[in-house]
Design an enzyme around this catalytic site. Structure first.
Site, PDB file in Angstrom:
ATOM      1  CB  SER A  78      -0.862  -0.016   1.297  1.00  0.00           C
ATOM      2  OG  SER A  78      -1.760  -1.157   1.125  1.00  0.00           O
TER       3      SER A  78
HETATM    4  N1  SAM Z   1       0.037  -5.412   4.296  1.00  0.00           N
HETATM    5  C1  SAM Z   1       0.567  -5.831   3.144  1.00  0.00           C
HETATM    6  C2  SAM Z   1       1.981  -4.918   2.902  1.00  0.00           C
HETATM    7  O1  SAM Z   1       2.397  -4.288   3.987  1.00  0.00           O
HETATM    8  O2  SAM Z   1       2.689  -5.249   1.749  1.00  0.00           O
HETATM    9  C3  SAM Z   1      -0.258  -4.987   1.801  1.00  0.00           C
HETATM   10  C4  SAM Z   1      -1.270  -6.151   1.694  1.00  0.00           C
HETATM   11  S1  SAM Z   1      -2.168  -6.268   0.267  1.00  0.00           S
HETATM   12  C5  SAM Z   1      -2.809  -4.579   0.090  1.00  0.00           C
HETATM   13  C6  SAM Z   1      -3.548  -7.325   0.603  1.00  0.00           C
HETATM   14  C7  SAM Z   1      -2.994  -8.832   1.102  1.00  0.00           C
HETATM   15  O3  SAM Z   1      -4.012  -9.462   1.759  1.00  0.00           O
HETATM   16  C8  SAM Z   1      -2.606  -9.331  -0.309  1.00  0.00           C
HETATM   17  O4  SAM Z   1      -1.215  -9.892  -0.112  1.00  0.00           O
HETATM   18  C9  SAM Z   1      -3.768 -10.425  -0.304  1.00  0.00           C
HETATM   19  O5  SAM Z   1      -3.023 -11.690  -0.751  1.00  0.00           O
HETATM   20  C10 SAM Z   1      -3.993 -10.727   1.178  1.00  0.00           C
HETATM   21  N2  SAM Z   1      -5.175 -11.315   1.434  1.00  0.00           N
HETATM   22  C11 SAM Z   1      -6.380 -11.313   0.981  1.00  0.00           C
HETATM   23  N3  SAM Z   1      -7.548 -12.092   1.436  1.00  0.00           N
HETATM   24  C12 SAM Z   1      -6.720 -12.613   2.443  1.00  0.00           C
HETATM   25  C13 SAM Z   1      -7.280 -13.398   3.438  1.00  0.00           C
HETATM   26  N4  SAM Z   1      -8.456 -13.936   3.559  1.00  0.00           N
HETATM   27  N5  SAM Z   1      -6.305 -13.957   4.352  1.00  0.00           N
HETATM   28  C14 SAM Z   1      -4.948 -13.388   4.378  1.00  0.00           C
HETATM   29  N6  SAM Z   1      -4.604 -12.727   3.572  1.00  0.00           N
HETATM   30  C15 SAM Z   1      -5.656 -12.377   2.454  1.00  0.00           C
END
Ligand code: SAM
Length: 242
Positions: A78
């Protein structure tokens, strides 16, 4: 370290860790402090954590820019300002147990590790989880545990949590996460449709929950039992009340 040369894949630009540290300092000053991030502990953490270690090699020189970046598998790290707002809303003092849903690159987890006692972070894509774990280990973060799974269900075995942060968009506040909050615990989560969400902070007060809305945002979807059920599901929010 400052003499180390880093190059972009296309070889067009080289520079040093020292230059990257300067870019990081500028990011903190211009994108965070001057836009209203006030918590000095949060600002200090952003000054310390080397964001460029969490992006793809071809993006090292964009790591401190004012936008999100692709990290592969259709996911993103993000925008720094969004990471900062969400972190500040958690109001961490240093002795907390924190749960993050959506490890992605591991950058947000590193920031949390600087500000809390212990961090559990869940990622549904195993390749991203492994990569993030390796970077966090390389940087010496011993208070972060990376777990592969569906984070929309939370992590009951280590509950309750002082703070929970969801870095993916949910159609509604996931019920398991509300249940895993401590008294006065905070859940920060983007809630809305697949195309637009509101950034919510939900605080547990006894059996009640106080919801505050910090405005519009846009995240990749939370895919899981208490999120959206599939990558291609078009369904929007069923409606939530604030
Ligand atoms: N916090 C992260 C960073 O600092 O890079 C960015 C996160 S990215 C915007 C959102 C993440 O949520 C993705 O890697 C995606 O695969 C994960 N995601 C989506 N649904 C999920 C779930 N049910 N459980 C765990 N991770 C999930």
């Amino acid at each position: 370290m400052s003499g180390l040369l880093l190059s972009r894949d296309d070889g067009k630009r080289v520079g040093s860790e020292k230059q990257l540290a300067q870019m990081r300092a500028n990011m903190v000053e211009y994108q965070l402090r001057r836009r209203g991030i006030k918590d000095e502990r949060v600002l200090k953490a952003f000054l310390k954590v080397p964001r460029h270690k969490f992006v793809r090699p071809q993006d090292i020189w964009h790591a401190y820019e004012d936008y999100p970046l692709a990290i592969g598998y259709g996911q993103t790290i993000s925008q720094p300002y969004m990471v900062a707002i969400m972190t500040e809303l958690l109001e961490l003092k240093g002795d907390e147990r924190v749960l993050e849903i959506g490890t992605g690159s591991g950058y947000q987890a590193a920031i949390l590790a600087e500000l809390a006692k212990e961090v559990f972070t869940i990622e549904r894509i195993p390749e991203l989880a492994r990569k993030a774990e390796a970077v966090l280990q390389e940087l010496g973060y011993t208070n972060v545990k990376v777990i592969v799974g569906d984070g929309s269900k939370g992590l009951p075995e280590y509950a309750p949590y002082d703070a929970i942060i969801v870095t993916a968009a949910a159609p509604r506040p996931p019920q398991p996460l509300l249940e895993q909050l401590k008294e006065r615990g905070r859940l920060v989560v983007p809630v809305g449709t697949r195309k637009l969400q509101d950034l919510l902070r939900i605080t547990r007060i006894g059996n009640d929950f106080k919801t505050e809305n910090f405005g519009p945002c846009l995240f990749v979807p939370l895919i899981g039992e208490a999120g959206w059920r599939g990558e291609n599901e078009l369904e929007g929010s069923e409606g939530y009340e604030v």
